[in-house]
Write an enzyme that holds these catalytic residues in place. Structure first.
Site, PDB file in Angstrom:
ATOM      1  N   ASP A  46       0.972  -1.495  -0.203  1.00 33.75           N
ATOM      2  CA  ASP A  46      -0.291   0.172   0.087  1.00 33.75           C
ATOM      3  C   ASP A  46       0.644   1.200  -0.264  1.00 33.75           C
ATOM      4  OD1 ASP A  46       0.904  -0.786   2.732  1.00 33.75           O
ATOM      5  OD2 ASP A  46      -0.561   0.222   3.277  1.00 33.75           O
ATOM      6  N   GLU A 101      -0.567  -2.087   4.972  1.00 34.84           N
ATOM      7  CA  GLU A 101       0.383  -1.391   6.465  1.00 34.84           C
ATOM      8  C   GLU A 101       0.210  -0.185   6.753  1.00 34.84           C
ATOM      9  OE1 GLU A 101       3.617  -0.439   8.901  1.00 34.84           O
ATOM     10  OE2 GLU A 101       2.988   0.400   6.465  1.00 34.84           O
TER      11      GLU A 101
END
Length: 401
Positions: free
Chosen positions: A84, A142
Site C-alpha cells: 500500500d 500496512e
C-alpha cells in the site's frame, strides 16, 4: 559478494536488475491506498504466474500469496512485502512519479514488492538447488491500523504448510545503498494512538472567569503528558508521546468549550506499554478536575513492537557478513520508533525484519512519509541478494535440523 557459495547468483542478479527497476517504477506510478490495492494485486499476481508460482488472491481483500517450491518437499519459510501507498502528494519530480493525485509510495512499499517478486523469480529459476517451499506474502494495508497483517494471518498464510520462519525488510534512507541493518530484539516500536477531548464550559472571551477554558486546560495537558517520558518512565526505556493535532474553539472572542487532542504513543517495552493509558487518566484527570473541567479518552492499541528472533539473527548474521562483507552488514545499535505490522507475523513464528540501506550518496535523503522520499534503486538488487541468501540458508538449516 565473494566468489564462494553464492557466486552463481551474481549473473542472475545482473540479469533481473532491469526488471526490478521496471516493476518498482510501475507500482510507483500507480500507487493505491490500503485495502484498495486492486491493480497492484493484479500486477503482482501476473508476475508470480509468469515465473510459475502457485498464486492465491483475495486474502484480506487485496492480499496475494505466492508459493514457490523447490526440487523436493521440505520446510516452509515466508517472505512478506507490503503493497500500500500513502495519502501524500508526490514532489519528487522523477519521470515515474505518481499518476494518482494525492497518493504516493512515500514509504518504499513499491520497492519491497519488487524485491519480493525478484526473490520469487530467482528462487523459482534455481528450484533444483533447494528443498521446501517459499511463501511470498504480499500484504495490503500496512499503513492502515489495525493493518493487513492480522487479516492475512487469519486468512491462513502461515498455515498449510506451516511456516518455520518469516523474513521482511524495509528500505531505509538512513543507511547507504548496498548495506543492511540487523538487530536482535526490538527493531521497531509499538504504535498506539489516542484521541483526548478536554471538556470545559463556553463563555465570552472578555469574561473568562465565567467559563472553563478548554484551550488553557489543553495547553496544560500537552505539557504534562510529556512528563510521562521525562518523569514517569525509566529514562533508559524508550517512549515517545506526540500530539499531532489540536482542534478547538469557534471564534476569537468565545471561550472554547471543547478541545480535541490526537496523537501517538510509541514504546518498545510491552510492560511499559500496558501502563500508559493509566498514566493518561491520572495526568489528565488531575488537571481537568482541578480546573472544574472533564475529559474523555479514546486510547487505541496499534501494532505491537516488532521483535526480531535472536535465533534467526545468530543463524543468518554470519552468512550475511560472509556474502555481503562485514562493512555492509551493520549491527544497529538502536531500534526505530516507527511502527510495523510485521510484528504480528513475528508473534506467530520466528521473524527477522531488516533495514535495507537505500540512501543516495550525493542527494538529499528524505525520511519515510516525506513527499520527496525516494531511494537509490541499486538497493533493489541488494535486497534480492539478501533475501535469496537468507531463504536458502534457512531452508537448508530447517531441512537438516
Amino acid at each position: 559478494m565473494n566468489d564462494g557459495k553464492f557466486s552463481w547468483l551474481e549473473p542472475q542478479l545482473e540479469s533481473i536488475f532491469p526488471k526490478l527497476i521496471a516493476w518498482r517504477r510501475q507500482i510507483h506510478q500507480f500507487p493505491e491506498l490500503g485495502f484498495a490495492e486492486v491493480e497492484t494485486s493484479r500486477f503482482v499476481s501476473s508476475i508470480l504466474q509468469q515465473i510459475g508460482a502457485e498464486v492465491q488472491t483475495g486474502i484480506a481483500k487485496t492480499g496475494v500469496l505466492g508459493l514457490v517450491k523447490g526440487k523436493e518437499p521440505g520446510p516452509t519459510i515466508a517472505i512478506r512485502a507490503d503493497m500500500d501507498a500513502l495519502p501524500i502528494q508526490e514532489e519528487t519530480g522523477v519521470s515515474y512519479a505518481s499518476q494518482n493525485p494525492g497518493v504516493m509510495h512515500a514509504c518504499g512499499h513499491d520497492a519491497h514488492t519488487a524485491i519480493a517478486l525478484g526473490t520469487a523469480a530467482i528462487m523459482a529459476m534455481n528450484a533444483n538447488l533447494w528443498k521446501g517451499t517459499v511463501k511470498l506474502i504480499f500484504q495490503p494495508g500496512e499503513e492502515c491500523p489495525p493493518g493487513g497483517a492480522r487479516e492475512m494471518i487469519q486468512g491462513g498464510v502461515l498455515k498449510n504448510p506451516g511456516v518455520k520462519a518469516i523474513l521482511g525488510l524495509h528500505v531505509f534512507p538512513g543507511l547507504p545503498a548496498g548495506s543492511v541493518g540487523l538487530k536482535a530484539g526490538a527493531i521497531m516500536a509499538a504504535d498506539d494512538n489516542f484521541k483526548l477531548i478536554i471538556k470545559g464550559t463556553s463563555g465570552h472571551g472578555a469574561i473568562p472567569h465565567k467559563a472553563v477554558d478548554a484551550v488553557v486546560i489543553a495547553a496544560q495537558v500537552v505539557l504534562a503528558l510529556q512528563t510521562i517520558a521525562s518523569r514517569r518512565v525509566d529514562p533508559l526505556e524508550a517512549i515517545v508521546v506526540s500530539i499531532g493535532t489540536i482542534q478547538g474553539g469557534i471564534r476569537r472572542n468565545v471561550i472554547a468549550e471543547e478541545v480535541e487532542l490526537v496523537g501517538t504513543v510509541r514504546t518498545l517495552n510491552p510492560e511499559i506499554r500496558k501502563t500508559i493509558p493509566d498514566m493518561f487518566h491520572q495526568i489528565v484527570g488531575g488537571i481537568t478536575s482541578a480546573a472544574g473541567a472533564d475529559y474523555s479518552l479514546e486510547y487505541v492499541r496499534g501494532y505491537p513492537a516488532t521483535i526480531n528472533s535472536q535465533f534467526l539473527v545468530n543463524l543468518l548474521q554470519p552468512f550475511l557478513e560472509r556474502e555481503l562483507g562485514k562493512e555492509k552488514t551493520v549491527l544497529l545499535a538502536k531500534p526505530s520508533m516507527g511502527g510495523e505490522d510485521f510484528a504480528y507475523y513475528a508473534e506467530e513464528v520466528p521473524g527477522l525484519f531488516l533495514m535495507l540501506g537505500a540512501g543516495k550518496e550525493q542527494s538529499p535523503n528524505y525520511p519515510w512519509h516525506h513527499p520527496r522520499f525516494n531511494i537509490d534503486e541499486s538497493c533493489l538488487q541488494q535486497g534480492v541478494r539478501i533475501m535469496v541468501i537468507m531463504s536458502m540458508e534457512l531452508l537448508q538449516h530447517f531441512t537438516c535440523a
